[in-house]
Design a protein around this motif. Structure first.
Motif, PDB file in Angstrom:
ATOM      1  N   ALA A  34       0.835  -1.213   0.000  1.00  0.00           N
ATOM      2  CA  ALA A  34       0.000   0.000   0.000  1.00  0.00           C
ATOM      3  C   ALA A  34       0.866   1.257   0.000  1.00  0.00           C
ATOM      4  O   ALA A  34       0.607   2.219   0.716  1.00  0.00           O
ATOM      5  CB  ALA A  34      -0.974  -0.016   1.165  1.00  0.00           C
ATOM      6  N   GLY A  35       1.944   1.216  -0.805  1.00  0.00           N
ATOM      7  CA  GLY A  35       2.780   2.397  -1.006  1.00  0.00           C
ATOM      8  C   GLY A  35       3.855   2.646   0.027  1.00  0.00           C
ATOM      9  O   GLY A  35       4.549   3.654  -0.036  1.00  0.00           O
ATOM     10  N   LYS A  36       4.023   1.750   0.999  1.00  0.00           N
ATOM     11  CA  LYS A  36       5.017   1.957   2.045  1.00  0.00           C
ATOM     12  C   LYS A  36       5.800   0.671   2.252  1.00  0.00           C
ATOM     13  O   LYS A  36       5.220  -0.409   2.318  1.00  0.00           O
ATOM     14  CB  LYS A  36       4.304   2.350   3.337  1.00  0.00           C
ATOM     15  N   ALA A  37       7.127   0.792   2.358  1.00  0.00           N
ATOM     16  CA  ALA A  37       7.976  -0.381   2.569  1.00  0.00           C
ATOM     17  C   ALA A  37       7.534  -1.137   3.819  1.00  0.00           C
ATOM     18  O   ALA A  37       7.178  -0.534   4.834  1.00  0.00           O
ATOM     19  CB  ALA A  37       9.436   0.039   2.710  1.00  0.00           C
ATOM     20  N   MET A  38       7.559  -2.472   3.736  1.00  0.00           N
ATOM     21  CA  MET A  38       7.141  -3.296   4.877  1.00  0.00           C
ATOM     22  C   MET A  38       7.898  -2.913   6.145  1.00  0.00           C
ATOM     23  O   MET A  38       7.291  -2.776   7.218  1.00  0.00           O
ATOM     24  CB  MET A  38       7.347  -4.779   4.565  1.00  0.00           C
ATOM     25  N   VAL A  39       9.204  -2.721   6.058  1.00  0.00           N
ATOM     26  CA  VAL A  39       9.987  -2.400   7.241  1.00  0.00           C
ATOM     27  C   VAL A  39       9.572  -1.050   7.824  1.00  0.00           C
ATOM     28  O   VAL A  39       9.553  -0.866   9.046  1.00  0.00           O
ATOM     29  CB  VAL A  39      11.502  -2.447   6.952  1.00  0.00           C
ATOM     30  N   GLN A  40       9.183  -0.108   6.985  1.00  0.00           N
ATOM     31  CA  GLN A  40       8.720   1.198   7.473  1.00  0.00           C
ATOM     32  C   GLN A  40       7.427   1.029   8.267  1.00  0.00           C
ATOM     33  O   GLN A  40       7.237   1.658   9.300  1.00  0.00           O
ATOM     34  CB  GLN A  40       8.512   2.167   6.305  1.00  0.00           C
ATOM     35  N   ARG A  41       6.546   0.159   7.791  1.00  0.00           N
ATOM     36  CA  ARG A  41       5.297  -0.128   8.511  1.00  0.00           C
ATOM     37  C   ARG A  41       5.587  -0.706   9.891  1.00  0.00           C
ATOM     38  O   ARG A  41       4.965  -0.341  10.886  1.00  0.00           O
ATOM     39  CB  ARG A  41       4.435  -1.098   7.711  1.00  0.00           C
ATOM     40  N   VAL A  42       6.547  -1.627   9.961  1.00  0.00           N
ATOM     41  CA  VAL A  42       6.913  -2.250  11.231  1.00  0.00           C
ATOM     42  C   VAL A  42       7.501  -1.202  12.181  1.00  0.00           C
ATOM     43  O   VAL A  42       7.109  -1.130  13.357  1.00  0.00           O
ATOM     44  CB  VAL A  42       7.912  -3.411  11.009  1.00  0.00           C
ATOM     45  N   LEU A  43       8.420  -0.390  11.687  1.00  0.00           N
ATOM     46  CA  LEU A  43       9.044   0.632  12.536  1.00  0.00           C
ATOM     47  C   LEU A  43       8.017   1.632  13.056  1.00  0.00           C
ATOM     48  O   LEU A  43       8.088   2.069  14.211  1.00  0.00           O
ATOM     49  CB  LEU A  43      10.154   1.349  11.765  1.00  0.00           C
TER      50      LEU A  43
ATOM     51  N   SER B 147      13.331   7.720   3.005  1.00  0.00           N
ATOM     52  CA  SER B 147      12.695   7.915   4.316  1.00  0.00           C
ATOM     53  C   SER B 147      13.402   7.108   5.403  1.00  0.00           C
ATOM     54  O   SER B 147      13.558   7.582   6.531  1.00  0.00           O
ATOM     55  CB  SER B 147      11.209   7.574   4.259  1.00  0.00           C
ATOM     56  N   LEU B 148      13.860   5.908   5.072  1.00  0.00           N
ATOM     57  CA  LEU B 148      14.559   5.089   6.059  1.00  0.00           C
ATOM     58  C   LEU B 148      15.951   5.634   6.358  1.00  0.00           C
ATOM     59  O   LEU B 148      16.350   5.711   7.518  1.00  0.00           O
ATOM     60  CB  LEU B 148      14.650   3.643   5.585  1.00  0.00           C
ATOM     61  N   SER B 149      16.683   6.027   5.327  1.00  0.00           N
ATOM     62  CA  SER B 149      18.032   6.547   5.576  1.00  0.00           C
ATOM     63  C   SER B 149      17.964   7.857   6.362  1.00  0.00           C
ATOM     64  O   SER B 149      18.782   8.093   7.246  1.00  0.00           O
ATOM     65  CB  SER B 149      18.813   6.707   4.277  1.00  0.00           C
ATOM     66  N   LYS B 150      16.948   8.687   6.115  1.00  0.00           N
ATOM     67  CA  LYS B 150      16.779   9.930   6.875  1.00  0.00           C
ATOM     68  C   LYS B 150      16.443   9.614   8.327  1.00  0.00           C
ATOM     69  O   LYS B 150      16.950  10.258   9.250  1.00  0.00           O
ATOM     70  CB  LYS B 150      15.690  10.804   6.269  1.00  0.00           C
ATOM     71  N   ALA B 151      15.580   8.630   8.559  1.00  0.00           N
ATOM     72  CA  ALA B 151      15.205   8.247   9.923  1.00  0.00           C
ATOM     73  C   ALA B 151      16.413   7.755  10.709  1.00  0.00           C
ATOM     74  O   ALA B 151      16.537   8.035  11.907  1.00  0.00           O
ATOM     75  CB  ALA B 151      14.113   7.180   9.887  1.00  0.00           C
ATOM     76  N   ILE B 152      17.311   7.057  10.057  1.00  0.00           N
ATOM     77  CA  ILE B 152      18.529   6.596  10.721  1.00  0.00           C
ATOM     78  C   ILE B 152      19.430   7.783  11.040  1.00  0.00           C
ATOM     79  O   ILE B 152      19.951   7.905  12.150  1.00  0.00           O
ATOM     80  CB  ILE B 152      19.282   5.566   9.842  1.00  0.00           C
TER      81      ILE B 152
END
Length: 133
Positions: free
Chosen positions: A19-28, A55-60
């Motif tokens: 649904a437009g969002k990486a699975m790992v992003q949903r989990v986080l 989005s993930l690299s920025k969050a890190i």
């Protein structure tokens, strides 16, 4: 996983969008919304793969969660990550491809686990419930 990776044109299952969002992003995000989860640690995928998701690299980079390099196997990766946590802290481990995970599930599981007085608690979902979700 190979057919799924090929169909999604991805090199990493955790980065496949649901649904437009990486699975790992949903989990986080689910972990971040849980009242029981404080520190979030993502063990893997390799930095070269992870940095492809802005989005993930920025969050890190902004310390939204901690990233640790993965090891050869999932169990070695989990062991490696747990070594960075004080032994007195409770630990919750989930997979990065748990795309249906939400804060309500986490809160329910963690509350029951905390009240169980067991050293290790495992959560499993009934197949019919998964299909319904």
């Amino acid at each position: 996983d190979a057919p799924l990776l090929k169909a999604a044109n991805s090199t990493c299952k955790a980065l496949i969008p649901v649904a437009g969002k990486a699975m790992v992003q949903r989990v986080l995000e689910a972990l971040g919304e849980s009242r029981f989860v404080d520190q979030r640690i993502l063990c893997g995928p390799p930095w070269e793969i992870l940095k492809a998701d802005p989005s993930l690299s920025k969050a890190i980079e902004t310390d939204e969660f901690q990233w640790i390099e993965n090891q050869r196997t999932p169990s070695l990766s989990a062991c490696h990550a747990m070594q960075s946590i004080p032994a007195s802290n409770p630990i919750l481990i989930t997979t990065a491809d748990h795309a249906l995970l939400d804060a309500d599930m986490l809160n329910h599981f963690c509350e029951r686990a905390r009240n169980s007085y067991y050293d290790v608690v495992v959560g499993l979902a009934d197949y019919d419930n998964i299909l319904q979700a």
